[in-house]
Design a protein around this motif. Structure first.
Motif, PDB file in Angstrom:
ATOM      1  N   ASP A   1       0.703  -1.096  -0.208  1.00  0.00           N
ATOM      2  CA  ASP A   1       0.132  -0.157   0.220  1.00  0.00           C
ATOM      3  C   ASP A   1       1.172   1.192   0.079  1.00  0.00           C
ATOM      4  O   ASP A   1       0.758   2.273  -0.504  1.00  0.00           O
ATOM      5  CB  ASP A   1      -1.330  -0.216   0.970  1.00  0.00           C
ATOM      6  CG  ASP A   1      -2.097  -1.065   1.358  1.00  0.00           C
ATOM      7  OD1 ASP A   1      -2.520  -0.966  -0.171  1.00  0.00           O
ATOM      8  OD2 ASP A   1      -2.549  -1.330   1.945  1.00  0.00           O
TER       9      ASP A   1
ATOM     10  N   GLN B   1       1.860   1.717  -2.910  1.00  0.00           N
ATOM     11  CA  GLN B   1       1.314   2.706  -4.386  1.00  0.00           C
ATOM     12  C   GLN B   1       1.459   3.497  -4.108  1.00  0.00           C
ATOM     13  O   GLN B   1       0.662   4.349  -5.301  1.00  0.00           O
ATOM     14  CB  GLN B   1      -0.297   2.065  -3.731  1.00  0.00           C
ATOM     15  CG  GLN B   1      -0.742   2.659  -4.540  1.00  0.00           C
ATOM     16  CD  GLN B   1      -0.616   1.600  -6.215  1.00  0.00           C
ATOM     17  OE1 GLN B   1      -0.779   0.716  -6.102  1.00  0.00           O
ATOM     18  NE2 GLN B   1      -0.206   2.495  -7.012  1.00  0.00           N
ATOM     19  N   ALA B   2       1.248   4.191  -2.354  1.00  0.00           N
ATOM     20  CA  ALA B   2       1.425   5.674  -2.382  1.00  0.00           C
ATOM     21  C   ALA B   2       2.132   6.442  -2.444  1.00  0.00           C
ATOM     22  O   ALA B   2       1.748   7.785  -3.674  1.00  0.00           O
ATOM     23  CB  ALA B   2       1.216   5.756  -1.115  1.00  0.00           C
TER      24      ALA B   2
ATOM     25  N   ASP C   1       1.742   6.866  -6.861  1.00  0.00           N
ATOM     26  CA  ASP C   1       0.989   7.780  -6.644  1.00  0.00           C
ATOM     27  C   ASP C   1       1.531   9.771  -6.785  1.00  0.00           C
ATOM     28  O   ASP C   1       0.866  10.170  -7.218  1.00  0.00           O
ATOM     29  CB  ASP C   1      -0.261   7.535  -6.141  1.00  0.00           C
ATOM     30  CG  ASP C   1      -0.964   6.440  -6.530  1.00  0.00           C
ATOM     31  OD1 ASP C   1      -0.900   6.107  -7.442  1.00  0.00           O
ATOM     32  OD2 ASP C   1      -1.594   5.893  -4.841  1.00  0.00           O
TER      33      ASP C   1
ATOM     34  N   TYR D   1     -11.468   5.480  -1.045  1.00  0.00           N
ATOM     35  CA  TYR D   1     -10.280   4.960  -1.152  1.00  0.00           C
ATOM     36  C   TYR D   1      -9.005   5.532   0.419  1.00  0.00           C
ATOM     37  O   TYR D   1      -9.859   6.588   0.435  1.00  0.00           O
ATOM     38  CB  TYR D   1      -9.687   4.514  -2.779  1.00  0.00           C
ATOM     39  CG  TYR D   1      -8.764   5.289  -2.985  1.00  0.00           C
ATOM     40  CD1 TYR D   1      -8.192   5.389  -3.291  1.00  0.00           C
ATOM     41  CD2 TYR D   1      -9.821   6.220  -3.815  1.00  0.00           C
ATOM     42  CE1 TYR D   1      -7.873   6.973  -3.564  1.00  0.00           C
ATOM     43  CE2 TYR D   1      -9.817   7.710  -4.170  1.00  0.00           C
ATOM     44  CZ  TYR D   1      -7.972   7.592  -4.782  1.00  0.00           C
ATOM     45  OH  TYR D   1      -8.118   8.554  -5.223  1.00  0.00           O
TER      46      TYR D   1
ATOM     47  N   TRP E   1     -11.360  -4.097  -4.285  1.00  0.00           N
ATOM     48  CA  TRP E   1     -10.500  -3.678  -5.574  1.00  0.00           C
ATOM     49  C   TRP E   1     -11.451  -2.817  -6.870  1.00  0.00           C
ATOM     50  O   TRP E   1     -12.726  -4.007  -6.836  1.00  0.00           O
ATOM     51  CB  TRP E   1      -9.281  -4.929  -6.013  1.00  0.00           C
ATOM     52  CG  TRP E   1      -8.338  -5.610  -5.610  1.00  0.00           C
ATOM     53  CD1 TRP E   1      -8.499  -6.618  -4.345  1.00  0.00           C
ATOM     54  CD2 TRP E   1      -7.302  -4.731  -5.097  1.00  0.00           C
ATOM     55  NE1 TRP E   1      -7.227  -6.821  -3.717  1.00  0.00           N
ATOM     56  CE2 TRP E   1      -6.394  -4.980  -4.370  1.00  0.00           C
ATOM     57  CE3 TRP E   1      -6.585  -3.166  -5.589  1.00  0.00           C
ATOM     58  CZ2 TRP E   1      -5.172  -5.042  -3.634  1.00  0.00           C
ATOM     59  CZ3 TRP E   1      -5.692  -3.285  -4.752  1.00  0.00           C
ATOM     60  CH2 TRP E   1      -4.874  -4.030  -4.353  1.00  0.00           C
TER      61      TRP E   1
ATOM     62  N   SER F   1      -9.507   1.917 -11.679  1.00  0.00           N
ATOM     63  CA  SER F   1      -9.994   3.461 -11.244  1.00  0.00           C
ATOM     64  C   SER F   1      -9.765   4.071 -12.417  1.00  0.00           C
ATOM     65  O   SER F   1      -9.144   3.662 -13.833  1.00  0.00           O
ATOM     66  CB  SER F   1      -9.214   4.020  -9.962  1.00  0.00           C
ATOM     67  OG  SER F   1      -7.696   3.752 -10.744  1.00  0.00           O
TER      68      SER F   1
ATOM     69  N   ARG G   1      -7.753  -0.098  -7.087  1.00  0.00           N
ATOM     70  CA  ARG G   1      -7.121   0.720  -5.455  1.00  0.00           C
ATOM     71  C   ARG G   1      -8.325   0.805  -5.164  1.00  0.00           C
ATOM     72  O   ARG G   1      -9.579  -0.367  -5.352  1.00  0.00           O
ATOM     73  CB  ARG G   1      -8.600   2.518  -5.620  1.00  0.00           C
ATOM     74  CG  ARG G   1      -7.133   3.276  -6.128  1.00  0.00           C
ATOM     75  CD  ARG G   1      -8.074   5.105  -6.703  1.00  0.00           C
ATOM     76  NE  ARG G   1      -7.166   5.574  -7.003  1.00  0.00           N
ATOM     77  CZ  ARG G   1      -6.977   6.705  -8.045  1.00  0.00           C
ATOM     78  NH1 ARG G   1      -8.710   7.370  -7.793  1.00  0.00           N
ATOM     79  NH2 ARG G   1      -6.652   7.565  -7.744  1.00  0.00           N
ATOM     80  N   LYS G   2      -8.263   0.102  -3.630  1.00  0.00           N
ATOM     81  CA  LYS G   2      -9.051  -0.386  -2.923  1.00  0.00           C
ATOM     82  C   LYS G   2      -9.689   0.367  -1.798  1.00  0.00           C
ATOM     83  O   LYS G   2     -10.123   2.175  -1.643  1.00  0.00           O
ATOM     84  CB  LYS G   2      -7.730  -0.954  -1.517  1.00  0.00           C
ATOM     85  CG  LYS G   2      -6.843  -1.866  -1.294  1.00  0.00           C
ATOM     86  CD  LYS G   2      -5.704  -2.200  -0.282  1.00  0.00           C
ATOM     87  CE  LYS G   2      -5.203  -3.530  -0.757  1.00  0.00           C
ATOM     88  NZ  LYS G   2      -4.136  -3.054   0.474  1.00  0.00           N
ATOM     89  N   TYR G   3     -11.111  -0.229  -2.526  1.00  0.00           N
ATOM     90  CA  TYR G   3     -12.242   1.032  -2.008  1.00  0.00           C
ATOM     91  C   TYR G   3     -12.595   0.431  -0.024  1.00  0.00           C
ATOM     92  O   TYR G   3     -12.582  -1.064  -0.023  1.00  0.00           O
ATOM     93  CB  TYR G   3     -13.506   1.209  -2.764  1.00  0.00           C
ATOM     94  CG  TYR G   3     -12.939   2.455  -3.300  1.00  0.00           C
ATOM     95  CD1 TYR G   3     -13.481   3.804  -2.865  1.00  0.00           C
ATOM     96  CD2 TYR G   3     -12.339   1.730  -4.234  1.00  0.00           C
ATOM     97  CE1 TYR G   3     -13.289   4.310  -3.805  1.00  0.00           C
ATOM     98  CE2 TYR G   3     -12.506   2.606  -6.130  1.00  0.00           C
ATOM     99  CZ  TYR G   3     -12.755   4.434  -5.451  1.00  0.00           C
ATOM    100  OH  TYR G   3     -12.182   5.225  -5.968  1.00  0.00           O
TER     101      TYR G   3
END
Lengths: 413, 111
Positions: free
Chosen positions: A47, A50-51, A54, B29, B66, B69, B75-77
């Protein structure tokens, strides 16, 4: 002009300035260390990557395809240090967290930010546990091996040897099986291994690096670059791991010497009798033979006690629990073996002409004869006594039962 | 230590409550959660939020799915589970009690 390093984060490639790459590496390594023992560690790291991806994407544009070091520093600052929520949650019930004053130091540390990953490294704890994964009996040897960072087989062999020559190996094992706790949480499990950070990190790096290698497969230049870096990095980690294991072993050895070395023994002023010591030297192999037979006897006596609750038909005193009977049996056996031991040491005395020096050759012959006749005896009995054969085959099950019994007894108290 | 820092532990303790509230309102998310918190006193960083989310998921307070997008990877919601909603209700009640106490305590007795 600065060198650029290509990395991938969750499937997307980015080009970073080298200094930025180092800072990011340090940040992610620090995060991984802090999440040590968290069952979701890999997922959280994913995670976070991933951030970061982004955020990197946000600073890139059509004519800007390199993330510079300052931007990485900025991103790391925005992300903030990784704090393991679970580690705090274990200490206080989650429901009360709303009102209670939650851990202060971690919150204060949040301000420092940046790549200061080293500062917040939790101290490495190491504790002795029973480890059931890959265990043969109760996991004692496994736990000891993990604690000292050596192969469990070595510990097992050591236990068998100790049992054979001094008889207290089994007893020691039973005591440890009862008193050692089993690790309940992942954190405790990693504490069982003392040096988890490096070793687990090593494995993680290897795996991550491998994935990266697979991903760059199509691009020959990137793949070559990956291979060069991967080799280099793995070598570095390999050295670190080796050094750490070495240091641990040295430390353990040092402690052992400090605590367990017997005081220097000065032989009393006594000259060996002038008579020929040959007689005694010739008797040595026989003493060894007798010791071997005694060991076999002890072995079957223990098996007999465990399987039938009697020693070859002789029942222990009424009302005595099995474990106490076992201890009593071992004590009796070691009392019986005393004279043989004395005889053997007397032989050594003579061989050393009063200096209590054990010539290795005697020790060697002695040991080989003892082990040899023990193995031979067990083999013979196994071969020609069908009853014993069955008993031997039942040994593992019996030991399991015994361990369970002891555990239940322990839990019952 | 300023007043602001003194309240650090309080903010930290309340974070789970607020995350529950945000997720209860809508499927979100992680970046949404951070954006909503950013404007408040509870501005939080990824380094704190992700471990918290994973802890809450382990405690079965929330779950995620998942979702593709328009731009970038899936993305994880996050959404609340029944247990999460129950905890949110309990915490809200408790919070109202606390804030009532904070308001009333020390005032001159009415009447």
């Amino acid at each position: 002009m600065n060198k650029v390093v290509t990395i991938h984060l969750r499937g997307a490639a980015f080009q970073l300035e080298e200094a930025g790459y180092d800072a990011l590496r340090a940040y992610l390594d620090g995060a991984a260390r802090r999440l040590e023992g968290n069952p979701d560690k890999d997922e959280i790291i994913a995670d976070i990557e991933q951030a970061i991806a982004d955020k990197c994407r946000a600073v890139l544009g059509a004519y800007k395809n390199v993330v510079v070091a300052a931007e990485i520093t900025q991103i790391i600052e925005e992300m903030g240090p990784v704090q393991d929520a679970a580690a705090e949650g274990e200490e206080r019930p989650a429901g009360e967290a709303a009102g209670a004053a939650a851990a202060g130091p971690a919150a204060c540390a949040a301000g420092s930010g940046a790549a200061g990953a080293e500062a917040g490294t939790p101290p490495r704890v190491r504790r002795l546990y029973k480890l059931h994964e890959g265990a043969m009996l109760a996991g004692v040897c496994n736990g000891l091996a993990a604690y000292f960072g050596i192969d469990p087989t070595i510990v097992r062999i050591a236990f068998v040897l100790v049992t054979f020559f001094w008889g207290f190996g089994i007893l020691l094992y039973l005591i440890l099986a009862v008193i050692l706790p089993s690790p309940a949480t992942t954190a405790e499990k990693s504490a069982a291994y003392g040096i988890p950070a490096t070793a687990q990190e090593f494995i993680r790096r290897a795996r991550d690096g491998y994935y990266e290698g697979m991903r760059t497969w199509g691009d020959r230049r990137a793949h070559r670059e990956w291979r060069r870096r991967f080799k280099h990095e793995m070598k570095g980690w390999g050295y670190r791991l080796k050094r750490e294991v070495q240091e641990t072993a040295d430390r353990a050895q040092q402690q052992w010497h400090q605590h367990w070395q017997p005081p220097a023994w000065t032989p009393p002023a006594w000259t060996p009798p002038p008579g020929p010591p040959f007689l005694l030297l010739i008797t040595l192999p026989f003493v060894a033979l007798a010791r071997g037979l005694l060991a076999v006897f002890a072995f079957f006596a223990v098996i007999s006690l465990l399987a039938t609750h009697t020693v070859f038909g002789v029942a222990p005193p009424a009302g005595m629990p099995l474990w106490a009977a076992l201890i009593l049996l071992l004590v009796i056996i070691s009392i019986i073996s005393w004279p043989l031991k004395v005889l053997r040491h007397a032989g050594y005395w003579h061989a050393g002409r009063g200096a209590y020096f054990v010539p290795p050759i005697f020790w060697f012959v002695d040991t080989v004869v003892a082990i040899g006749c023990a193995v031979l005896a067990i083999w013979c009995i196994n071969r020609y006594v069908p009853h014993a054969h069955e008993a031997l085959q039942a040994v593992p099950a019996v030991l399991h039962n015994l361990v369970d019994t002891v555990k239940q007894w322990w839990a019952g108290h | 230590m300023g007043v602001n820092e003194k309240f650090n532990p309080i903010r930290k303790g309340l974070l789970e409550f607020l995350v529950l509230k945000i997720i209860a309102a809508d499927k979100v998310y992680a970046a949404d959660i951070l954006k909503q918190l950013r404007a408040t006193e509870f501005a939080t960083q990824e380094g704190t939020l992700y471990p918290l989310l994973s802890k809450m998921r382990r405690e079965k307070l929330l779950d995620y799915e998942w979702k593709e997008s328009e731009a970038g990877p899936p993305r994880k919601y996050y959404e609340l589970t029944a247990k999460g909603r129950e905890q949110l209700r309990e915490t809200t009640e408790y919070w109202q009690k606390i804030s009532g106490t904070v308001k009333d305590l020390g005032r001159a007795p009415a009447g």
